[in-house]
Design a protein around this motif. Sequence first.
Motif, PDB file in Angstrom:
ATOM      1  N   ALA A  66      34.276   1.841 -20.540  1.00  0.00           N
ATOM      2  CA  ALA A  66      32.727   1.832 -21.396  1.00  0.00           C
ATOM      3  C   ALA A  66      31.839   0.679 -21.332  1.00  0.00           C
ATOM      4  N   ALA A  67      30.623   1.724 -20.697  1.00  0.00           N
ATOM      5  CA  ALA A  67      28.507   1.969 -21.073  1.00  0.00           C
ATOM      6  C   ALA A  67      28.613   0.205 -20.810  1.00  0.00           C
ATOM      7  N   PHE A  68      29.131  -0.022 -22.292  1.00  0.00           N
ATOM      8  CA  PHE A  68      29.069  -1.818 -22.524  1.00  0.00           C
ATOM      9  C   PHE A  68      29.615  -2.410 -23.616  1.00  0.00           C
ATOM     10  N   THR A  69      30.329  -3.496 -23.762  1.00  0.00           N
ATOM     11  CA  THR A  69      30.683  -3.895 -24.512  1.00  0.00           C
ATOM     12  C   THR A  69      30.623  -5.046 -25.297  1.00  0.00           C
ATOM     13  N   ALA A  84      25.911  -7.850 -13.912  1.00  0.00           N
ATOM     14  CA  ALA A  84      26.049  -7.196 -16.305  1.00  0.00           C
ATOM     15  C   ALA A  84      24.776  -7.970 -16.257  1.00  0.00           C
ATOM     16  N   GLN A  85      24.488  -7.170 -17.252  1.00  0.00           N
ATOM     17  CA  GLN A  85      23.031  -7.156 -18.089  1.00  0.00           C
ATOM     18  C   GLN A  85      23.986  -7.859 -19.646  1.00  0.00           C
ATOM     19  N   GLY A  93      27.259  -3.192 -17.493  1.00  0.00           N
ATOM     20  CA  GLY A  93      27.524  -3.397 -16.161  1.00  0.00           C
ATOM     21  C   GLY A  93      28.385  -3.553 -15.927  1.00  0.00           C
ATOM     22  N   GLN A  94      29.180  -4.474 -15.541  1.00  0.00           N
ATOM     23  CA  GLN A  94      30.351  -4.848 -15.799  1.00  0.00           C
ATOM     24  C   GLN A  94      31.652  -3.561 -15.606  1.00  0.00           C
ATOM     25  N   ASP A 120      34.827  -2.624 -16.930  1.00  0.00           N
ATOM     26  CA  ASP A 120      35.425  -3.232 -18.390  1.00  0.00           C
ATOM     27  C   ASP A 120      36.718  -2.980 -18.584  1.00  0.00           C
ATOM     28  N   SER A 121      38.279  -2.598 -18.339  1.00  0.00           N
ATOM     29  CA  SER A 121      38.806  -1.631 -19.394  1.00  0.00           C
ATOM     30  C   SER A 121      39.353  -2.116 -20.202  1.00  0.00           C
ATOM     31  N   THR A 122      39.378  -3.745 -20.384  1.00  0.00           N
ATOM     32  CA  THR A 122      39.923  -4.701 -21.341  1.00  0.00           C
ATOM     33  C   THR A 122      38.944  -4.621 -22.424  1.00  0.00           C
ATOM     34  N   ALA A 123      38.231  -5.200 -22.191  1.00  0.00           N
ATOM     35  CA  ALA A 123      37.535  -5.751 -23.149  1.00  0.00           C
ATOM     36  C   ALA A 123      37.223  -5.199 -25.273  1.00  0.00           C
ATOM     37  N   PRO A 124      37.546  -5.327 -26.209  1.00  0.00           N
ATOM     38  CA  PRO A 124      36.659  -5.059 -27.545  1.00  0.00           C
ATOM     39  C   PRO A 124      35.953  -4.141 -26.757  1.00  0.00           C
ATOM     40  N   SER A 125      35.377  -2.891 -28.006  1.00  0.00           N
ATOM     41  CA  SER A 125      34.401  -2.300 -27.853  1.00  0.00           C
ATOM     42  C   SER A 125      33.494  -2.767 -29.161  1.00  0.00           C
ATOM     43  N   THR A 126      34.311  -3.884 -30.267  1.00  0.00           N
ATOM     44  CA  THR A 126      33.273  -3.682 -30.796  1.00  0.00           C
ATOM     45  C   THR A 126      32.964  -5.412 -30.876  1.00  0.00           C
TER      46      THR A 126
END
Length: 138
Positions: free
Chosen positions: A1-4, A53-54, A129-130, A132-138
Amino acid sequence: AAFTDYQAETATISQGTVATNHTGYTGTGFVDYTNIAGSYVEFQVSAAAAGTAQLSFRYANGTTINRPMDITVNGNSAALDLTFGATTNWDTWADQSISVALNAGTNTVRATATTTNGGPNLDRLRVTGQTDSTAPST
Ligand code: GCU
């Protein structure tokens, strides 16, 4: 995702309460920092790889006085405190951002009020900017 996105109301809160008494928040509420220096919200931020990351904090400050906070990542202070200036009223939200270095894996991001007014109302932390593929998206 572009952001988390990490919601403040589900983060670790020290000297603050989850509230819903103003409009415009995302998720199920926001954190109302206790009006005291040292109150904080702490997020566990996941990054697949080390890198920059931002961090973007969505907040409201219905007063005319800044609500500065010290931002730490894994216990290290960022170069500058963020100011969290006035947003006109408590129903109006703005973002303040800072670039930080994240480690691979879980990072502890803490936003600590530095004045006796406490922090602003905090809605969420958005991390961009990080990789990540596992963090929650919301
Ligand atoms: C008001 C407002 C709260 C806010 C508080 C403050 O009480 O309704 O949402 O947190 O001021 O000054 O921190």
